[in-house]
Design a protein around this motif. Structure first.
Motif, PDB file in Angstrom:
ATOM      1  N   LEU A 112       0.826  -1.207   0.000  1.00  0.00           N
ATOM      2  CA  LEU A 112       0.000   0.000   0.000  1.00  0.00           C
ATOM      3  C   LEU A 112       0.863   1.260   0.000  1.00  0.00           C
ATOM      4  O   LEU A 112       0.458   2.294  -0.538  1.00  0.00           O
ATOM      5  N   ASP A 113       2.050   1.169   0.606  1.00  0.00           N
ATOM      6  CA  ASP A 113       2.940   2.329   0.674  1.00  0.00           C
ATOM      7  C   ASP A 113       3.560   2.657  -0.684  1.00  0.00           C
ATOM      8  O   ASP A 113       3.692   3.831  -1.050  1.00  0.00           O
ATOM      9  N   VAL A 114       3.981   1.620  -1.401  1.00  0.00           N
ATOM     10  CA  VAL A 114       4.783   1.844  -2.608  1.00  0.00           C
ATOM     11  C   VAL A 114       3.972   1.848  -3.895  1.00  0.00           C
ATOM     12  O   VAL A 114       4.440   2.370  -4.915  1.00  0.00           O
ATOM     13  N   THR A 115       2.759   1.291  -3.881  1.00  0.00           N
ATOM     14  CA  THR A 115       2.023   1.148  -5.134  1.00  0.00           C
ATOM     15  C   THR A 115       1.605   2.475  -5.767  1.00  0.00           C
ATOM     16  O   THR A 115       1.676   2.612  -6.994  1.00  0.00           O
ATOM     17  N   PRO A 116       1.157   3.484  -5.010  1.00  0.00           N
ATOM     18  CA  PRO A 116       0.774   4.730  -5.687  1.00  0.00           C
ATOM     19  C   PRO A 116       1.887   5.329  -6.538  1.00  0.00           C
ATOM     20  O   PRO A 116       1.637   5.805  -7.658  1.00  0.00           O
ATOM     21  N   SER A 117       3.130   5.304  -6.061  1.00  0.00           N
ATOM     22  CA  SER A 117       4.227   5.849  -6.874  1.00  0.00           C
ATOM     23  C   SER A 117       4.506   4.962  -8.079  1.00  0.00           C
ATOM     24  O   SER A 117       4.891   5.463  -9.148  1.00  0.00           O
ATOM     25  N   THR A 118       4.292   3.653  -7.945  1.00  0.00           N
ATOM     26  CA  THR A 118       4.455   2.746  -9.081  1.00  0.00           C
ATOM     27  C   THR A 118       3.428   3.067 -10.161  1.00  0.00           C
ATOM     28  O   THR A 118       3.745   3.124 -11.354  1.00  0.00           O
ATOM     29  N   ILE A 119       2.202   3.304  -9.752  1.00  0.00           N
ATOM     30  CA  ILE A 119       1.150   3.658 -10.712  1.00  0.00           C
ATOM     31  C   ILE A 119       1.530   4.930 -11.454  1.00  0.00           C
ATOM     32  O   ILE A 119       1.377   5.025 -12.692  1.00  0.00           O
ATOM     33  N   ARG A 122      -8.498  -4.003   1.022  1.00  0.00           N
ATOM     34  CA  ARG A 122      -9.438  -4.931   1.660  1.00  0.00           C
ATOM     35  C   ARG A 122      -8.706  -6.123   2.273  1.00  0.00           C
ATOM     36  O   ARG A 122      -9.099  -6.629   3.324  1.00  0.00           O
ATOM     37  N   HIS A 123      -7.651  -6.584   1.615  1.00  0.00           N
ATOM     38  CA  HIS A 123      -6.910  -7.739   2.132  1.00  0.00           C
ATOM     39  C   HIS A 123      -6.189  -7.393   3.436  1.00  0.00           C
ATOM     40  O   HIS A 123      -6.204  -8.178   4.390  1.00  0.00           O
ATOM     41  N   VAL A 124      -5.560  -6.229   3.470  1.00  0.00           N
ATOM     42  CA  VAL A 124      -4.916  -5.791   4.708  1.00  0.00           C
ATOM     43  C   VAL A 124      -5.965  -5.597   5.800  1.00  0.00           C
ATOM     44  O   VAL A 124      -5.735  -5.931   6.973  1.00  0.00           O
ATOM     45  N   ALA A 125      -7.124  -5.105   5.412  1.00  0.00           N
ATOM     46  CA  ALA A 125      -8.203  -4.920   6.379  1.00  0.00           C
ATOM     47  C   ALA A 125      -8.640  -6.254   6.975  1.00  0.00           C
ATOM     48  O   ALA A 125      -8.884  -6.353   8.190  1.00  0.00           O
ATOM     49  N   ALA A 126      -8.729  -7.287   6.145  1.00  0.00           N
ATOM     50  CA  ALA A 126      -9.119  -8.608   6.649  1.00  0.00           C
ATOM     51  C   ALA A 126      -8.082  -9.124   7.637  1.00  0.00           C
ATOM     52  O   ALA A 126      -8.434  -9.627   8.724  1.00  0.00           O
ATOM     53  N   GLY A 127      -6.808  -9.002   7.287  1.00  0.00           N
ATOM     54  CA  GLY A 127      -5.763  -9.465   8.184  1.00  0.00           C
ATOM     55  C   GLY A 127      -5.762  -8.715   9.499  1.00  0.00           C
ATOM     56  O   GLY A 127      -5.619  -9.310  10.580  1.00  0.00           O
ATOM     57  N   PRO A 133       9.623   4.148   6.643  1.00  0.00           N
ATOM     58  CA  PRO A 133       8.748   5.161   6.061  1.00  0.00           C
ATOM     59  C   PRO A 133       9.286   5.567   4.693  1.00  0.00           C
ATOM     60  O   PRO A 133      10.434   5.243   4.378  1.00  0.00           O
ATOM     61  N   PRO A 134       8.499   6.269   3.880  1.00  0.00           N
ATOM     62  CA  PRO A 134       7.181   6.815   4.227  1.00  0.00           C
ATOM     63  C   PRO A 134       6.077   5.755   4.179  1.00  0.00           C
ATOM     64  O   PRO A 134       6.161   4.792   3.413  1.00  0.00           O
ATOM     65  N   PHE A 135       5.057   5.965   5.005  1.00  0.00           N
ATOM     66  CA  PHE A 135       3.911   5.080   5.061  1.00  0.00           C
ATOM     67  C   PHE A 135       2.710   5.769   4.419  1.00  0.00           C
ATOM     68  O   PHE A 135       2.555   6.980   4.517  1.00  0.00           O
ATOM     69  N   ASN A 136       1.889   4.958   3.782  1.00  0.00           N
ATOM     70  CA  ASN A 136       0.647   5.462   3.213  1.00  0.00           C
ATOM     71  C   ASN A 136      -0.411   5.413   4.320  1.00  0.00           C
ATOM     72  O   ASN A 136      -1.208   4.484   4.405  1.00  0.00           O
ATOM     73  N   ARG A 163      -3.511   2.713   4.841  1.00  0.00           N
ATOM     74  CA  ARG A 163      -3.397   1.867   6.029  1.00  0.00           C
ATOM     75  C   ARG A 163      -4.570   2.132   6.986  1.00  0.00           C
ATOM     76  O   ARG A 163      -5.141   1.196   7.560  1.00  0.00           O
ATOM     77  N   GLY A 164      -4.908   3.398   7.164  1.00  0.00           N
ATOM     78  CA  GLY A 164      -6.036   3.726   8.020  1.00  0.00           C
ATOM     79  C   GLY A 164      -7.341   3.172   7.485  1.00  0.00           C
ATOM     80  O   GLY A 164      -8.193   2.705   8.249  1.00  0.00           O
ATOM     81  N   GLU A 165      -7.519   3.229   6.164  1.00  0.00           N
ATOM     82  CA  GLU A 165      -8.713   2.665   5.542  1.00  0.00           C
ATOM     83  C   GLU A 165      -8.815   1.175   5.832  1.00  0.00           C
ATOM     84  O   GLU A 165      -9.914   0.617   5.936  1.00  0.00           O
ATOM     85  N   ALA A 166      -7.653   0.514   5.945  1.00  0.00           N
ATOM     86  CA  ALA A 166      -7.605  -0.912   6.249  1.00  0.00           C
ATOM     87  C   ALA A 166      -7.673  -1.201   7.745  1.00  0.00           C
ATOM     88  O   ALA A 166      -7.589  -2.365   8.158  1.00  0.00           O
ATOM     89  N   GLY A 167      -7.791  -0.175   8.571  1.00  0.00           N
ATOM     90  CA  GLY A 167      -7.869  -0.373  10.007  1.00  0.00           C
ATOM     91  C   GLY A 167      -6.529  -0.537  10.685  1.00  0.00           C
ATOM     92  O   GLY A 167      -6.457  -0.862  11.876  1.00  0.00           O
TER      93      GLY A 167
END
Length: 280
Positions: free
Chosen positions: A172-179, A203-208, A241-244, A248-252
């Motif tokens: 989740l941290d690195v994917t936005p810059s990859t996009i 959603r997967h991180v949220a489940a975990g 860091p940096p953390f997204n 991460r918050g959206e995933a709880g």
């Protein structure tokens, strides 16, 4: 496939990518349809079956991928992502088949669903690679994801802490810059695929995170403190860091969990006995 464990084992024992994707999606469909018993009558293998290619190298020996601007660099990045998704299929079904007997049916709902998502992600990435004249297996890869699974095969709390809450959260941290790099290179098709994966991974991180918190609560454990102890014990890397924080918050996954560990602070939480796991 007659039971949850039987279906999960079938996924793990499939070596050919096309077979693994097909079996994963079939298993998830059968579970949704109520055709699989909530039974854990088959042991999970110590390691999943793997195709002859890609060659698996130690992480330190992996060639540099570059920044993704050239077609060669973008193919290397897509191949790396495809390998992560291929391994994530096994991780999801191993989670269900190895630990599901200690949880309610909703645990299987989540992890069979995650496994089906990962199978779709892999198929999308492999199809994109083929459209660019490559394919999964054309480049080397490493086995770091499954190494993390092996270290946590005895304890569901350790598995949840390390795999979805550290490794997948790092995505989740690195994917936005990859996009953005793919979009800057004019590769909107790949960027769209990666963005689809990114939204699913939240959603997967949220489940975990949810199952980790629930399991800690059921045992009277402080979730944040125990997570920090597990990471210090079972995760050999660094949380950098940096953390997204938004994703991460959206995933709880609040900063209470990872900020202190990232800063190098040690937890005073002691070990507890393993719970809900099958020792491999």
């Amino acid at each position: 496939m007659k039971s949850v464990a039987d279906a999960a084992r079938a996924v793990l024992q499939a070596s050919a990518p096309r077979d693994k994707v097909k079996i994963a999606r079939t298993a998830a469909r059968l579970w949704r349809q109520g055709a699989l018993a909530h039974s854990f009558d088959a042991a999970m293998p110590a390691r999943p079956a793997r195709p002859e290619k890609p060659d698996l190298l130690p992480p330190a020996q992996m060639p540099k991928r570059g920044k993704g601007g050239s077609e060669r660099g973008r193919i290397a990045m897509l191949h790396a992502l495809a390998h992560i998704e291929f391994g994530a299929i096994d991780l999801a079904f191993d989670m269900a088949g190895r630990f599901g007997g200690a949880f309610p049916r909703a645990f299987i709902d989540d992890w069979f669903g995650v496994g089906a998502d990962e199978a779709l992600h892999f198929a999308l990435l492999d199809r994109r690679l083929r459209s660019l004249g490559s394919h999964y297996g054309a480049l080397p890869a490493h086995d770091g994801l499954w190494e993390a699974a092996e270290k946590t095969a005895h304890d569901v709390l350790a598995r949840l802490a390390v795999v979805p809450m550290v490794l997948e959260a790092r995505g989740l941290d690195v994917t936005p810059s990859t996009i953005e790099r793919f979009r800057a290179a004019g590769d909107e098709r790949s960027a769209t695929i990666i963005h689809r994966i990114y939204r699913d991974e939240i959603r997967h991180v949220a489940a975990g995170t949810r199952w980790f918190k629930n399991a800690c609560e059921s045992r009277g454990l402080d979730a944040v403190g125990h997570w920090k102890w597990l990471i210090e014990t079972y995760f050999r890397g660094l949380l950098k860091p940096p953390f997204n924080d938004s994703a991460r918050g959206e995933a709880g996954l609040s900063r209470d969990f990872y900020a202190g560990v990232a800063a190098g602070k040690k937890s005073e939480q002691g070990p507890v006995t393993s719970w809900g796991g099958q020792t491999s």
